[in-house]
Write a protein that holds these residues in place. Structure first.
Motif, PDB file in Angstrom:
ATOM      1  N   ILE A 106       0.865  -1.172   0.000  1.00 24.03           N
ATOM      2  CA  ILE A 106       0.000   0.000   0.000  1.00 24.03           C
ATOM      3  C   ILE A 106       0.906   1.228   0.000  1.00 24.03           C
ATOM      4  O   ILE A 106       1.684   1.445   0.930  1.00 24.03           O
ATOM      5  CB  ILE A 106      -0.928   0.024   1.241  1.00 24.03           C
ATOM      6  CG1 ILE A 106      -1.626  -1.328   1.426  1.00 24.03           C
ATOM      7  CG2 ILE A 106      -1.908   1.165   1.142  1.00 24.03           C
ATOM      8  CD1 ILE A 106      -2.504  -1.757   0.279  1.00 24.03           C
ATOM      9  N   TYR A 107       0.811   2.041  -1.030  1.00 17.64           N
ATOM     10  CA  TYR A 107       1.655   3.221  -1.176  1.00 17.64           C
ATOM     11  C   TYR A 107       1.044   4.413  -0.445  1.00 17.64           C
ATOM     12  O   TYR A 107      -0.176   4.490  -0.272  1.00 17.64           O
ATOM     13  CB  TYR A 107       1.867   3.530  -2.655  1.00 17.64           C
ATOM     14  CG  TYR A 107       2.651   2.434  -3.343  1.00 17.64           C
ATOM     15  CD1 TYR A 107       4.019   2.348  -3.190  1.00 17.64           C
ATOM     16  CD2 TYR A 107       2.014   1.463  -4.113  1.00 17.64           C
ATOM     17  CE1 TYR A 107       4.749   1.335  -3.800  1.00 17.64           C
ATOM     18  CE2 TYR A 107       2.722   0.451  -4.727  1.00 17.64           C
ATOM     19  CZ  TYR A 107       4.093   0.396  -4.563  1.00 17.64           C
ATOM     20  OH  TYR A 107       4.809  -0.607  -5.150  1.00 17.64           O
ATOM     21  N   PRO A 108       1.873   5.367  -0.006  1.00 17.14           N
ATOM     22  CA  PRO A 108       1.372   6.496   0.795  1.00 17.14           C
ATOM     23  C   PRO A 108       0.278   7.326   0.126  1.00 17.14           C
ATOM     24  O   PRO A 108      -0.500   7.979   0.819  1.00 17.14           O
ATOM     25  CB  PRO A 108       2.621   7.355   1.021  1.00 17.14           C
ATOM     26  CG  PRO A 108       3.746   6.400   0.930  1.00 17.14           C
ATOM     27  CD  PRO A 108       3.325   5.369  -0.084  1.00 17.14           C
ATOM     28  N   ILE A 109       0.169   7.308  -1.173  1.00 22.76           N
ATOM     29  CA  ILE A 109      -0.853   8.097  -1.861  1.00 22.76           C
ATOM     30  C   ILE A 109      -2.256   7.615  -1.499  1.00 22.76           C
ATOM     31  O   ILE A 109      -3.207   8.390  -1.488  1.00 22.76           O
ATOM     32  CB  ILE A 109      -0.633   8.070  -3.396  1.00 22.76           C
ATOM     33  CG1 ILE A 109      -1.505   9.089  -4.090  1.00 22.76           C
ATOM     34  CG2 ILE A 109      -0.922   6.731  -3.978  1.00 22.76           C
ATOM     35  CD1 ILE A 109      -0.822  10.373  -4.319  1.00 22.76           C
ATOM     36  N   SER A 110      -2.396   6.340  -1.138  1.00 19.98           N
ATOM     37  CA  SER A 110      -3.718   5.804  -0.834  1.00 19.98           C
ATOM     38  C   SER A 110      -3.958   5.620   0.670  1.00 19.98           C
ATOM     39  O   SER A 110      -4.963   5.033   1.061  1.00 19.98           O
ATOM     40  CB  SER A 110      -3.930   4.478  -1.561  1.00 19.98           C
ATOM     41  OG  SER A 110      -2.982   3.537  -1.135  1.00 19.98           O
ATOM     42  N   TRP A 111      -3.046   6.118   1.516  1.00 17.66           N
ATOM     43  CA  TRP A 111      -3.236   6.013   2.959  1.00 17.66           C
ATOM     44  C   TRP A 111      -4.367   6.922   3.408  1.00 17.66           C
ATOM     45  O   TRP A 111      -4.533   8.036   2.925  1.00 17.66           O
ATOM     46  CB  TRP A 111      -1.982   6.409   3.708  1.00 17.66           C
ATOM     47  CG  TRP A 111      -0.851   5.438   3.583  1.00 17.66           C
ATOM     48  CD1 TRP A 111      -0.826   4.284   2.866  1.00 17.66           C
ATOM     49  CD2 TRP A 111       0.430   5.573   4.178  1.00 17.66           C
ATOM     50  NE1 TRP A 111       0.400   3.685   2.980  1.00 17.66           N
ATOM     51  CE2 TRP A 111       1.191   4.447   3.773  1.00 17.66           C
ATOM     52  CE3 TRP A 111       1.022   6.512   4.991  1.00 17.66           C
ATOM     53  CZ2 TRP A 111       2.496   4.248   4.186  1.00 17.66           C
ATOM     54  CZ3 TRP A 111       2.326   6.316   5.397  1.00 17.66           C
ATOM     55  CH2 TRP A 111       3.051   5.193   5.002  1.00 17.66           C
ATOM     56  N   THR A 112      -5.117   6.458   4.378  1.00 10.58           N
ATOM     57  CA  THR A 112      -6.168   7.279   4.983  1.00 10.58           C
ATOM     58  C   THR A 112      -5.544   8.103   6.112  1.00 10.58           C
ATOM     59  O   THR A 112      -4.425   7.820   6.552  1.00 10.58           O
ATOM     60  CB  THR A 112      -7.280   6.377   5.549  1.00 10.58           C
ATOM     61  OG1 THR A 112      -6.720   5.561   6.578  1.00 10.58           O
ATOM     62  CG2 THR A 112      -7.914   5.512   4.463  1.00 10.58           C
ATOM     63  N   PRO A 113      -6.255   9.129   6.606  1.00 11.98           N
ATOM     64  CA  PRO A 113      -5.714   9.899   7.735  1.00 11.98           C
ATOM     65  C   PRO A 113      -5.454   9.036   8.971  1.00 11.98           C
ATOM     66  O   PRO A 113      -4.510   9.294   9.720  1.00 11.98           O
ATOM     67  CB  PRO A 113      -6.795  10.943   8.000  1.00 11.98           C
ATOM     68  CG  PRO A 113      -7.481  11.105   6.692  1.00 11.98           C
ATOM     69  CD  PRO A 113      -7.453   9.760   6.045  1.00 11.98           C
ATOM     70  N   ASP A 114      -6.272   8.004   9.184  1.00 18.57           N
ATOM     71  CA  ASP A 114      -6.043   7.105  10.322  1.00 18.57           C
ATOM     72  C   ASP A 114      -4.726   6.342  10.170  1.00 18.57           C
ATOM     73  O   ASP A 114      -3.959   6.203  11.125  1.00 18.57           O
ATOM     74  CB  ASP A 114      -7.189   6.104  10.454  1.00 18.57           C
ATOM     75  CG  ASP A 114      -8.499   6.776  10.832  1.00 18.57           C
ATOM     76  OD1 ASP A 114      -8.443   7.861  11.446  1.00 18.57           O
ATOM     77  OD2 ASP A 114      -9.563   6.213  10.508  1.00 18.57           O
ATOM     78  N   ILE A 115      -4.470   5.848   8.976  1.00 18.98           N
ATOM     79  CA  ILE A 115      -3.220   5.134   8.723  1.00 18.98           C
ATOM     80  C   ILE A 115      -2.046   6.079   8.879  1.00 18.98           C
ATOM     81  O   ILE A 115      -0.999   5.710   9.425  1.00 18.98           O
ATOM     82  CB  ILE A 115      -3.237   4.485   7.316  1.00 18.98           C
ATOM     83  CG1 ILE A 115      -4.272   3.362   7.270  1.00 18.98           C
ATOM     84  CG2 ILE A 115      -1.867   3.948   6.942  1.00 18.98           C
ATOM     85  CD1 ILE A 115      -4.454   2.751   5.898  1.00 18.98           C
ATOM     86  N   GLU A 116      -2.197   7.312   8.441  1.00 16.20           N
ATOM     87  CA  GLU A 116      -1.133   8.312   8.564  1.00 16.20           C
ATOM     88  C   GLU A 116      -0.795   8.585  10.034  1.00 16.20           C
ATOM     89  O   GLU A 116       0.376   8.698  10.390  1.00 16.20           O
ATOM     90  CB  GLU A 116      -1.552   9.615   7.867  1.00 16.20           C
ATOM     91  CG  GLU A 116      -0.482  10.655   7.789  1.00 16.20           C
ATOM     92  CD  GLU A 116       0.668  10.273   6.884  1.00 16.20           C
ATOM     93  OE1 GLU A 116       1.813  10.647   7.210  1.00 16.20           O
ATOM     94  OE2 GLU A 116       0.430   9.607   5.868  1.00 16.20           O
ATOM     95  N   ARG A 117      -1.799   8.652  10.900  1.00 13.57           N
ATOM     96  CA  ARG A 117      -1.554   8.870  12.323  1.00 13.57           C
ATOM     97  C   ARG A 117      -0.829   7.677  12.948  1.00 13.57           C
ATOM     98  O   ARG A 117       0.110   7.847  13.736  1.00 13.57           O
ATOM     99  CB  ARG A 117      -2.877   9.119  13.059  1.00 13.57           C
ATOM    100  CG  ARG A 117      -3.388  10.527  12.912  1.00 13.57           C
ATOM    101  CD  ARG A 117      -4.506  10.809  13.895  1.00 13.57           C
ATOM    102  NE  ARG A 117      -5.713  10.036  13.620  1.00 13.57           N
ATOM    103  CZ  ARG A 117      -6.660  10.408  12.765  1.00 13.57           C
ATOM    104  NH1 ARG A 117      -6.538  11.556  12.113  1.00 13.57           N
ATOM    105  NH2 ARG A 117      -7.720   9.654  12.568  1.00 13.57           N
TER     106      ARG A 117
END
Length: 117
Positions: free
Chosen positions: A60-71
């Motif tokens: 899963i590449y960072p372009i498709s990360w959700t805000p929850d995954i980013e946190r």
């Protein structure tokens, strides 16, 4: 030069996968590249992050990360402490260094001896 990857931190997370929407398969892995040859080991500063879903077998590449995954990523990134940076010399490296220093000192000593005679 041989390059290997060393895992600094790995964590399974319970967020939804952006591809298959499963909550059990996501895993963050933080790695550091180590370059090795006969004389020394060199650790890179750069930490490689990877988010992989074991349910759909995709990265899963960072372009498709959700805000929850980013946190969650920001939290786990703090736990990935890189190993000592720089170079760690091996025994062969120290032997070569001592040999070069001895040749230099011998050359200086021979030059002084010839200059005084």
């Amino acid at each position: 030069m041989k390059q290997t990857k060393r895992i600094l931190h790995s964590a399974k997370i319970n967020n939804n996968c952006p591809e298959c929407y499963d909550t059990d398969g996501l895993q963050f892995t933080f790695t550091q590249v180590i370059s090795e040859n006969r004389l020394y080991l060199k650790m890179d500063k750069k930490i490689v992050e990877e988010l992989y879903c074991h349910s759909c077998n995709q990265q899963i590449y960072p372009i498709s990360w959700t805000p929850d995954i980013e946190r969650v990523y920001q939290y786990h990134k703090k736990k990935a402490i890189p190993m000592g940076l720089g170079r760690n010399y091996k025994t062969m490296g120290y032997l070569v260094l001592v040999a070069v220093l001895m040749i230099i000192l011998f050359g200086i000593g021979a030059g002084i001896f010839l200059f005084l005679n």
